[in-house]
Design an enzyme around this catalytic site. Structure first.
Site: not given
Length: 304
Positions: A123, A125, A141, A149, A248, A273-274
């Site tokens: 995810q 970039v 993503h 353009c 997440s 981590r979460g």
């Protein structure tokens, strides 16, 4: 990757943090993950939590500041929004391009080289997976190092655009840095609080048609290209399990692959981590440092 050089004044290279030891509380869970994944080829999905050890802040980590990214609709609908975005991106890109891969990125590349991965979905970039040596990567993503353009669909390197923006806006970057009003974001955006400074920024147009330029990544409110999503599904279909690291899973663009794997009764491992939106679908979850956990697995997992 081309373009990671000494860069613009005010931004030093962001070295990856030195390897951290695996937390004692995580070791038992990592051993369970090793047992679950041993002998299997698996797909990987990574998010911003993997790049924090490279000095790139994430969106939703436990210590992350609240962020309100610009949506696609806001970007295309208002020239003032585009001016604000490109002013911030000019600063944020200058920071992001100096980040180096960390041990987690290198561990993922090692897993691929040893034949353990069916593919990598990221995810992020920031292109740090590619910098670390990963090859079979879907940048879900998009990528921060290109612009597109919206009118003629030509693409250009972000490095080239940086030179154009510097010529159009001499002294802007240094003025923003001197004001101390800059906070970088993981998508090459940045928070700049000086609206008067932003109002002076000159936006570049497509050199071929004079059209609207946009970073070549997916904004909030914009859809991931269908063929890209289908390639990701194919990686999960080929795999015997799915390993999520540093995401997440708040947005559906990543969560759908967890749901797809769970629906096919494939084990799902989540290291973050979460808490994540996919925890209830996971076979094993581990709340621990992502980079050191992946480095441990890259060393401990046997080849399939």
């Amino acid at each position: 990757m081309a373009g990671r050089g000494t860069g613009l004044t005010g931004f030093a290279r962001q070295p990856a943090r030195p390897p951290a030891p695996v937390e004692a509380s995580a070791l038992a869970v990592l051993e369970d993950i090793r047992s679950l994944l041993s002998g299997k080829r698996f797909a990987m999905l990574t998010g911003a939590g993997l790049s924090t050890d490279s000095g790139i802040p994430d969106y939703r980590g436990p210590d992350s500041a609240p962020r309100s990214p610009m949506t696609y609709q806001q970007f295309v609908g208002d020239p003032a929004n585009r001016q604000r975005y490109w002013a911030r991106n000019h600063i944020g890109w200058s920071h992001l391009r100096h980040a180096d891969p960390n041990e987690g990125h290198r561990a993922v590349a090692q897993l691929e080289q040893r034949g353990l991965l069916t593919g990598l979905i990221t995810q992020n970039v920031d292109r740090l997976h590619e910098d670390a040596g990963s090859i079979n990567v879907v940048d879900l993503h998009g990528r921060y190092d290109q612009v597109v353009c919206l009118d003629c669909r030509r693409t250009y390197s972000r490095q080239m655009l940086a030179h154009v923006l510097q010529e159009l806006n001499p002294g802007f970057l240094q003025a923003a840095l001197d004001a101390g009003l800059v906070e970088a974001a993981p998508d090459a955006d940045a928070t700049v609080e000086d609206e008067a400074l932003i109002s002076t920024f000159v936006v570049a147009v497509c050199p071929a048609c004079g059209g609207t330029l946009k970073p070549d990544f997916v904004y909030f409110g914009e859809n991931v290209p269908k063929e890209r999503v289908e390639r990701c599904y194919a990686m999960v279909d080929e795999a015997a399990a799915l390993l999520v690291a540093g995401s997440s899973l708040t947005v559906m663009s990543g969560l759908r692959f967890v749901r797809h794997a769970a629906k096919a009764a494939k084990p799902v491992v989540i290291i973050n981590r979460g808490a994540t939106r996919g925890d209830d679908l996971a076979t094993i979850t581990l709340a621990a440092g992502v980079s050191e956990s992946l480095a441990w697995l890259a060393t401990e997992l046997p080849a399939p």
